[in-house]
Design an enzyme around this catalytic site. Structure first.
Site, short mmCIF file in Angstrom:
data_model
loop_
_atom_site.label_atom_id
_atom_site.label_comp_id
_atom_site.label_asym_id
_atom_site.label_seq_id
_atom_site.Cartn_x
_atom_site.Cartn_y
_atom_site.Cartn_z
N ASN A 210 0.85 -1.20 0.00
CA ASN A 210 0.00 0.00 0.00
C ASN A 210 0.89 1.25 0.00
O ASN A 210 2.11 1.15 0.05
CB ASN A 210 -0.95 -0.02 1.21
CG ASN A 210 -0.18 -0.07 2.51
OD1 ASN A 210 0.53 0.86 2.86
ND2 ASN A 210 -0.29 -1.18 3.23
N PRO A 306 -2.21 -11.76 10.99
CA PRO A 306 -2.50 -11.53 12.41
C PRO A 306 -2.68 -10.04 12.67
O PRO A 306 -2.06 -9.21 12.01
CB PRO A 306 -1.24 -12.05 13.12
CG PRO A 306 -0.18 -12.06 12.08
CD PRO A 306 -0.86 -12.26 10.76
N PHE A 324 -4.06 3.36 15.31
CA PHE A 324 -4.50 4.40 14.38
C PHE A 324 -5.71 3.88 13.62
O PHE A 324 -5.83 2.67 13.39
CB PHE A 324 -3.38 4.78 13.41
CG PHE A 324 -2.47 5.84 13.96
CD1 PHE A 324 -1.67 5.59 15.07
CD2 PHE A 324 -2.41 7.10 13.39
CE1 PHE A 324 -0.86 6.56 15.60
CE2 PHE A 324 -1.59 8.09 13.91
CZ PHE A 324 -0.81 7.82 15.02
N LYS A 338 -13.10 0.29 17.12
CA LYS A 338 -11.76 -0.30 17.07
C LYS A 338 -11.10 -0.28 18.46
O LYS A 338 -10.47 -1.26 18.86
CB LYS A 338 -10.91 0.51 16.08
CG LYS A 338 -9.85 -0.26 15.40
CD LYS A 338 -9.37 0.42 14.13
CE LYS A 338 -10.41 0.25 13.02
NZ LYS A 338 -9.97 0.81 11.74
N LYS A 342 -10.25 -4.01 19.86
CA LYS A 342 -8.84 -4.40 19.99
C LYS A 342 -8.31 -4.15 21.40
O LYS A 342 -7.12 -4.32 21.65
CB LYS A 342 -7.99 -3.63 18.97
CG LYS A 342 -8.42 -3.86 17.52
CD LYS A 342 -7.38 -3.36 16.54
CE LYS A 342 -7.90 -3.44 15.12
NZ LYS A 342 -6.86 -3.42 14.11
O1 C5P Z 1 -8.25 -2.88 11.76
P1 C5P Z 1 -7.51 -1.72 11.14
O2 C5P Z 1 -6.49 -2.15 10.11
O3 C5P Z 1 -8.40 -0.65 10.60
O4 C5P Z 1 -6.75 -1.07 12.38
C1 C5P Z 1 -5.75 -0.13 12.23
C2 C5P Z 1 -4.83 -0.18 13.41
O5 C5P Z 1 -4.47 -1.52 13.71
C3 C5P Z 1 -3.52 0.53 13.14
O6 C5P Z 1 -3.04 0.99 14.37
C4 C5P Z 1 -2.65 -0.60 12.58
O7 C5P Z 1 -1.27 -0.33 12.76
C5 C5P Z 1 -3.09 -1.77 13.43
N1 C5P Z 1 -3.03 -3.06 12.73
C6 C5P Z 1 -2.15 -4.03 13.15
N2 C5P Z 1 -2.11 -5.25 12.54
C7 C5P Z 1 -2.95 -5.54 11.52
C8 C5P Z 1 -3.88 -4.56 11.08
C9 C5P Z 1 -3.89 -3.34 11.70
O8 C5P Z 1 -1.37 -3.77 14.08
N3 C5P Z 1 -2.91 -6.71 10.94
#
Ligand code: C5P
Length: 398
Positions: A210, A306, A324, A338, A342
C-alpha cells in the site's frame, strides 16, 4: 546530544545591529537539521537585506502582512502553522514590548499571535534598555506565557557600553532551541512503534502493498526520543531515514512485523501501531516467478494476517497501547469500535477522505478517541502532531 532534525524553524528578525548575526543563526540552525524560513521587520531590513537571508535559508523572506503575492504563495496563518518553533533573534526591546502586548499590527507580531507551538526570543539591545523596568516587566509577561528567553549575553556593546544585552552567540542560541524540544516526559520508558507499509509476497519478484509512507511513525519515534524514551522503530519498507538514536528493526511482511513486535514487548511501556499492515496475504508464495498464461484472469487466494496491535493489547503485562484508524466515513464511530474491539487505550482517528492530509502527506488532522473522552487535534505538520500525541501519552503514564 539534542538536535533540530526535521524541525521547522521560523526565524523572526527584528531591528538592531545584531540583525547581521541572523545570517549565521540560519546556518547553525541548518547544521542541526532544521528547515528555516525567515520573517523580517521593516527595521531589520535597514541592517541586513532580505536577499541575503533568502539566499541562506533557500526560501523567500517574508516581510509584509499585506503582500498579496506572498499571501498567495504561503499565507501568514499557514506560515504560523508550518513552524514547530518561532524564534525571534535578535528580539529588540520594542519587539519584546509589542509581543508582550499581544499586538498584531505587522507580519511578525501577527505570526506570534497565530502560532500555537513554541516561541523563543533572543533579546539584543543596549544594556540600559535591557535593565529598564519596562523591558523587564515585558519579559516577565512573556515568561508567564511560556515564551523561552534565550540570553542575552553580557559584554562590550556596539554603542560603546559594557553590560547585559548582547545577542547570545548563534551556536548557543541554536543549542537552546534544540533543548526546547527535549521534554524528558518519557525518561526511563520504552516506546515501541510500528511504521510504514508491509509487503506480502506473491512470488520472488511481486508483492501486495500500500501507499503508506511511514512519516507518522517516524515522526512519533523522533518525538518519543525527544521525550527521553528508549525507542524501538519496527518499520516496513520506506524511503525515510530513521532517527539515529532509535533502534530500527526492519520488517517486510506482516508476519515479520508481528514477530518483531512480540519480541519487543519485554519492558515495553508504550506500543504505538502506525503501520499500515496488509490485512491479507497470498495463501501461497510461488517459489518461482509466476508465468503469464493464456487465461484472461487469475485467482489469488488470500488469508488473513495476524492483527498485531490486538495481539500486543492481549499481552500480559499490557503496554499502553495506541492504534490508528484511517476511515473514510463515520470516523469517530468506527474508531471507537476499534478501541473496544482491539482493547486499546487510545485510537488516533483520521479522515482519509480528505486528500490533502493523512496518508502519504506531511500534514494530518486527527481525533483522539480515549475510553471516556474525545479530543480534536487540528491540521498540523506530522512532527508537531507527533509531539502533541507523545505529550498526551506521557501524561497518562505519569
Ligand atoms: O483494523 P484496522 O487495520 O483498521 O486497524 C488499524 C490499526 O491496527 C492501526 O493501528 C494498525 O497499525 C493496526 N493493525 C495491526 N495489525 C494488523 C492490522 C492493523 O497492528 N494486521
Amino acid at each position: 546530544m539534542s538536535s533540530l532534525n526535521n524541525k521547522r524553524v521560523l526565524l523572526g528578525v527584528s531591528g538592531g545591529i545584531a540583525a547581521y548575526k541572523s545570517a549565521e543563526i540560519i546556518r547553525r540552525l541548518q547544521d542541526q537539521g532544521a528547515q528555516v524560513r525567515v520573517v523580517m521587520t521593516p527595521a531589520a531590513q535597514e541592517f541586513i537585506t532580505p536577499l541575503t537571508l533568502q539566499a541562506l535559508s533557500g526560501n523567500p523572506v517574508h516581510t509584509d502582512l499585506l503582500d498579496p503575492a506572498a499571501e498567495a504563495a504561503m499565507g501568514h496563518i499557514e506560515l504560523a502553522r508550518w513552524a514547530d518553533l518561532l524564534l525571534i533573534a535578535p528580539a529588540s526591546a520594542d519587539f519584546i514590548a509589542r509581543l508582550a502586548q499581544g499586538k498584531g499590527d505587522d507580519l511578525l507580531t501577527t505570526l506570534c499571535l497565530a502560532h500555537s507551538a513554541a516561541i523563543a526570543v533572543a533579546p539584543a539591545m543596549n544594556q540600559a534598555m535591557w535593565r529598564n523596568p519596562a523591558t523587564q516587566d515585558n519579559l516577565a509577561v512573556l515568561q508567564r506565557r511560556e515564551v523561552a528567553i534565550i540570553g542575552p549575553d553580557a559584554g562590550a556593546q556596539a554603542c560603546g557600553d559594557v553590560g547585559p544585552g548582547r545577542l547570545l552567540e548563534p551556536v548557543a542560541i541554536v543549542e537552546h532551541c534544540a533543548d526546547l524540544f527535549q521534554t524528558g516526559s518519557l525518561d526511563g520508558k520504552t516506546v515501541v512503534i510500528t511504521a510504514g507499509p508491509t509487503r506480502e509476497a506473491l512470488d520472488p519478484v511481486r508483492f501486495i502493498s500500500n501507499h503508506s509512507s511511514g512519516k507518522m511513525g517516524y515522526a512519533l519515534a523522533e518525538a518519543a526520543l525527544e521525550a527521553g524514551a528508549t525507542t524501538v522503530l519496527i518499520s516496513g519498507p520506506t524511503h525515510l531515514t530513521p532517527p539515529h538514536r532509535a533502534r530500527l528493526v526492519a520488517a517486510v511482511s506482516a508476519a515479520d512485523m508481528h514477530a518483531a513486535s512480540l519480541d519487543a514487548l519485554q519492558n515495553c511501556d508504550v506500543f504505538i501501531a502506525t503501520a499500515a499492515v496488509a490485512d491479507y496475504r497470498p495463501n501461497q508464495v510461488a517459489e518461482q516467478k509466476i508465468k503469464k498464461t493464456d487465461s484472461d484472469s487469475m485467482l489469488v487466494e488470500l488469508v488473513k494476517n495476524p492483527d498485531i496491535v490486538a495481539a500486543v493489547a492481549a499481552h500480559k503485562p499490557k503496554p499502553f497501547t495506541v492504534g490508528f484508524a484511517a476511515e473514510t466515513e463515520q470516523v469517530r464511530e468506527y474508531a471507537r469500535a476499534k478501541l473496544q474491539r482491539k482493547n486499546l487505550d487510545l485510537v488516533v482517528a483520521n479522515d482519509v477522505s480528505q486528500a490533502d492530509i493523512g496518508f502519504n502527506s506531511d500534514e494530518n488532522a486527527v481525533t483522539l478517541i480515549w475510553p471516556a473522552k474525545e479530543e480534536n487535534l487540528p491540521q498540523q505538520g506530522k512532527h508537531q502532531l507527533a509531539r502533541e500525541l507523545i505529550k498526551r501519552i506521557a501524561a497518562q503514564l505519569a
